[in-house]
Design an enzyme around this catalytic site. Structure first.
Site, short mmCIF file in Angstrom:
data_model
loop_
_atom_site.label_atom_id
_atom_site.label_comp_id
_atom_site.label_asym_id
_atom_site.label_seq_id
_atom_site.Cartn_x
_atom_site.Cartn_y
_atom_site.Cartn_z
N ASN A 146 0.84 -1.20 0.00
CA ASN A 146 0.00 0.00 0.00
C ASN A 146 0.88 1.25 0.00
O ASN A 146 1.96 1.28 0.61
CB ASN A 146 -1.03 0.01 1.13
CG ASN A 146 -0.47 -0.28 2.51
OD1 ASN A 146 0.59 -0.88 2.64
ND2 ASN A 146 -1.18 0.13 3.54
N ILE A 147 0.41 2.25 -0.71
CA ILE A 147 1.16 3.50 -0.89
C ILE A 147 0.22 4.65 -0.55
O ILE A 147 -0.73 4.91 -1.30
CB ILE A 147 1.68 3.62 -2.34
CG1 ILE A 147 2.52 2.39 -2.72
CG2 ILE A 147 2.49 4.91 -2.50
CD1 ILE A 147 2.79 2.25 -4.20
N GLU A 148 0.46 5.27 0.60
CA GLU A 148 -0.46 6.31 1.07
C GLU A 148 -0.06 7.68 0.54
O GLU A 148 1.02 7.84 -0.06
CB GLU A 148 -0.52 6.27 2.61
CG GLU A 148 -1.07 4.94 3.08
CD GLU A 148 -1.32 4.85 4.57
OE1 GLU A 148 -0.79 5.68 5.33
OE2 GLU A 148 -2.06 3.92 4.97
N GLU A 192 -3.16 -4.57 -3.01
CA GLU A 192 -3.73 -5.44 -4.03
C GLU A 192 -3.71 -4.77 -5.40
O GLU A 192 -3.31 -5.37 -6.41
CB GLU A 192 -5.17 -5.82 -3.69
CG GLU A 192 -5.32 -6.63 -2.42
CD GLU A 192 -5.52 -5.77 -1.17
OE1 GLU A 192 -4.91 -4.68 -1.09
OE2 GLU A 192 -6.28 -6.18 -0.29
N CYS A 233 -10.43 -4.63 0.29
CA CYS A 233 -11.49 -3.62 0.39
C CYS A 233 -12.39 -3.71 -0.85
O CYS A 233 -12.10 -4.43 -1.81
CB CYS A 233 -10.89 -2.22 0.53
SG CYS A 233 -10.29 -1.53 -1.03
N1 THU Z 1 -5.33 -1.31 2.59
C1 THU Z 1 -4.80 -2.14 1.65
O1 THU Z 1 -3.68 -1.94 1.17
N2 THU Z 1 -5.54 -3.20 1.25
C2 THU Z 1 -6.76 -3.52 1.76
O2 THU Z 1 -7.40 -4.44 1.27
C3 THU Z 1 -7.30 -2.78 2.90
C4 THU Z 1 -6.66 -1.46 3.14
C5 THU Z 1 -4.53 -0.17 3.04
C6 THU Z 1 -4.99 1.17 2.57
C7 THU Z 1 -4.40 2.08 3.63
O3 THU Z 1 -3.06 2.37 3.28
C8 THU Z 1 -4.38 1.22 4.89
O4 THU Z 1 -4.53 -0.11 4.45
C9 THU Z 1 -5.48 1.56 5.88
O5 THU Z 1 -6.72 1.58 5.28
#
Ligand code: THU
Length: 140
Positions: free
Chosen positions: A46-48, A59, A90
């Site tokens: 994940n990349i915020e 994903e 999600c």
């Molecule tokens: N996140 C994912 O990378 N995949 C998911 O299926 C659920 C949420 C990440 C997004 C965000 O960076 C962090 O988790 C909190 O929501």
């Protein structure tokens, strides 16, 4: 792109990818590894973003890497996170997964290293796919 075969190897790849998670806001790390029909494995984290809505889940990072390399059929997807429980994809990611995975296995691991697997139908029943669009076109 990396080679990977077993369920455990796919989980290992997802864990490696999780190390690269960019999560200054949630501190919640997620790693993903997708295996394609040709046997190749693509990973993602994940990349915020300071503008939270611009965040990309692990994903989708993995899937977009695969598709951008010409791999459009996913057969297995492994997801791990820094959370205590299994992390399920999600809603947005389920929709993206459904575009490139028609059937196959979802593999999850929790922090205690318990591995669980599910079928595509178990994770995302009644998905909306391009089939729905094709049927709508035929009826109009
Ligand atoms: N996140 C994912 O990378 N995949 C998911 O299926 C659920 C949420 C990440 C997004 C965000 O960076 C962090 O988790 C909190 O929501």
């Amino acid at each position: 792109m990396k080679e990977g075969f077993s369920v455990e190897e796919l989980i290992q790849q997802a864990k490696q990818a999780m190390n690269h998670a960019y999560v200054p806001y949630s501190k919640f790390k997620v790693g993903c590894a997708v295996k394609t029909k040709s046997g190749k494995v693509y990973t993602g984290c994940n990349i915020e973003n300071a503008s939270y809505g611009a965040t990309n889940c692990a994903e989708r990072t993995a899937i977009f890497k695969a598709v951008s390399e010409g791999e459009k059929e996913i057969t297995q997807i492994a997801i791990v996170s820094s959370g205590n429980m299994v992390t399920y994809p999600c809603g947005i990611c389920r929709q993206v997964i459904s575009e490139f995975m028609k059937e196959g296995i979802f593999i999850f691991e929790d922090r205690k290293e318990n591995i669980v697997t599910y079928t595509y139908e178990e994770i995302f029943p009644y998905s909306f796919t391009k089939k729905d669009l094709e049927e709508a076109r035929e009826n109009n």
